[in-house]
Design an enzyme around this catalytic site. Structure first.
Site, mmCIF file in Angstrom:
data_model
loop_
_atom_site.group_PDB
_atom_site.id
_atom_site.type_symbol
_atom_site.label_atom_id
_atom_site.label_comp_id
_atom_site.label_asym_id
_atom_site.label_seq_id
_atom_site.Cartn_x
_atom_site.Cartn_y
_atom_site.Cartn_z
ATOM 1 N N HIS A 97 0.853 -1.217 -0.028
ATOM 2 C CA HIS A 97 0.001 -0.064 -0.047
ATOM 3 C C HIS A 97 1.066 1.089 0.128
ATOM 4 O O HIS A 97 0.795 2.253 -0.791
ATOM 5 C CB HIS A 97 -1.027 0.185 1.231
ATOM 6 C CG HIS A 97 -1.720 1.268 1.482
ATOM 7 N ND1 HIS A 97 -2.920 1.570 0.773
ATOM 8 C CD2 HIS A 97 -1.243 2.225 2.125
ATOM 9 C CE1 HIS A 97 -3.212 2.776 1.268
ATOM 10 N NE2 HIS A 97 -2.324 3.323 1.972
ATOM 11 N N GLU A 98 2.032 1.293 0.765
ATOM 12 C CA GLU A 98 2.830 2.448 0.912
ATOM 13 C C GLU A 98 3.471 2.847 -0.412
ATOM 14 O O GLU A 98 3.777 3.793 -0.924
ATOM 15 C CB GLU A 98 3.610 2.402 2.159
ATOM 16 C CG GLU A 98 3.173 2.330 3.424
ATOM 17 C CD GLU A 98 2.006 3.453 3.807
ATOM 18 O OE1 GLU A 98 2.236 4.698 3.054
ATOM 19 O OE2 GLU A 98 1.176 3.418 4.442
ATOM 20 N N HIS A 101 1.809 4.689 -3.048
ATOM 21 C CA HIS A 101 1.856 5.887 -3.077
ATOM 22 C C HIS A 101 3.099 6.361 -3.912
ATOM 23 O O HIS A 101 2.910 7.480 -4.403
ATOM 24 C CB HIS A 101 1.757 6.496 -1.382
ATOM 25 C CG HIS A 101 0.619 6.366 -0.760
ATOM 26 N ND1 HIS A 101 -0.592 6.922 -1.199
ATOM 27 C CD2 HIS A 101 0.082 5.827 0.553
ATOM 28 C CE1 HIS A 101 -1.641 6.614 -0.492
ATOM 29 N NE2 HIS A 101 -0.891 5.927 0.612
ATOM 30 N N HIS A 105 3.061 8.835 -6.989
ATOM 31 C CA HIS A 105 4.132 9.940 -7.128
ATOM 32 C C HIS A 105 4.933 9.680 -8.414
ATOM 33 O O HIS A 105 4.886 10.719 -9.297
ATOM 34 C CB HIS A 105 5.032 9.711 -6.071
ATOM 35 C CG HIS A 105 5.890 11.178 -5.838
ATOM 36 N ND1 HIS A 105 6.872 11.204 -5.015
ATOM 37 C CD2 HIS A 105 5.717 12.472 -6.372
ATOM 38 C CE1 HIS A 105 7.369 12.344 -5.079
ATOM 39 N NE2 HIS A 105 6.896 13.013 -5.869
#
Length: 230
Positions: A97-98, A101, A105
């Site tokens: 999940h991280e 991100h 980006h």
């Protein structure tokens, strides 16, 4: 005014239930070994590489449990110790999940760009909001000018907007994570994949409740502002 207190109590109760449920789910899936045997850090590294991202570093976060986050400023995926070292379904879900991100980006995902652009202003607004609102309510209680409270409501609007802008960012990151976990064969079985999906669903729910709580608070102070002005 009574309706707002009912909403506050209702949101507080829902928030407690969701937070408890999320922690329970995280604990449950932390005890389910990942059949691929990869640690959270290894899952994160593989997802970044599979997406052609080589300029993001993976660190151990020192803020404690469930402190996992991606920092777009210095391009780091920061994982809590139990996720970084863990070899469980929960660790894989959170780590991917991280990294979702980080992929956002790298691909200039519009909602993440909008959210990042809001951060400097919202950071200032969030530090001042409670004090300005308190001062504004006190001034109006003694017949003072409502402009202080109006500033507070404006700042609260920004922080509330930020909470809602965060929702598509979080849901999209989870969607990217789950798709990659399946296609990369990290979650080998349906049970593992469903567990990762369940954990991320409840994590997302904490953001939904936070946004609703912010909205109720905004409506409460807006009511005070406009009711007193009338």
């Amino acid at each position: 005014m009574g309706i707002y207190w009912i909403l506050f109590i209702g949101i507080a109760l829902i928030s407690w239930i969701v937070q408890s449920r999320f922690k329970s789910k995280f604990k449950k899936y932390s005890e389910v070994p990942l059949s691929s045997g990869l640690s959270g850090a290894e899952v994160a590294q593989k997802m970044l590489q599979d997406n052609g991202i080589y300029d993001v570093q993976i660190h151990v976060a020192n803020q404690g449990q469930l402190s996992d986050h991606y920092n777009p400023t210095n391009k780091t995926v920061n994982l809590s110790p139990e996720v970084y070292h863990g070899r469980s379904v929960a660790a894989a879900a959170v780590a991917s999940h991280e990294c979702g991100h980080a992929v956002q980006h790298a691909t200039a995902y519009s909602w993440l760009q909008f959210r990042s652009a809001m951060v400097p202003v919202v950071s200032i607004a969030s530090r001042l909001t409670s004090w300005v609102l308190m001062a504004g309510v006190l001034l109006m209680a003694f017949g003072g000018n409502p402009w202080v409270l109006a500033i507070g409501v404006g700042a609260l609007f920004l922080t509330t907007l930020f909470s809602f802008v965060t929702l598509p960012v979080e849901f999209d990151a989870s969607g990217r994570a789950l798709k990659w976990l399946e296609t990369a064969n990290i979650t080998h079985s349906r049970e593992e994949h469903d567990g990762a999906k369940d954990a991320l669903k409840w994590a997302a729910m904490t953001y939904v409740v936070a946004a609703l709580s912010a909205l109720v608070t905004l409506l409460y102070y807006a009511y005070i502002l406009f009711a007193r002005r009338d």
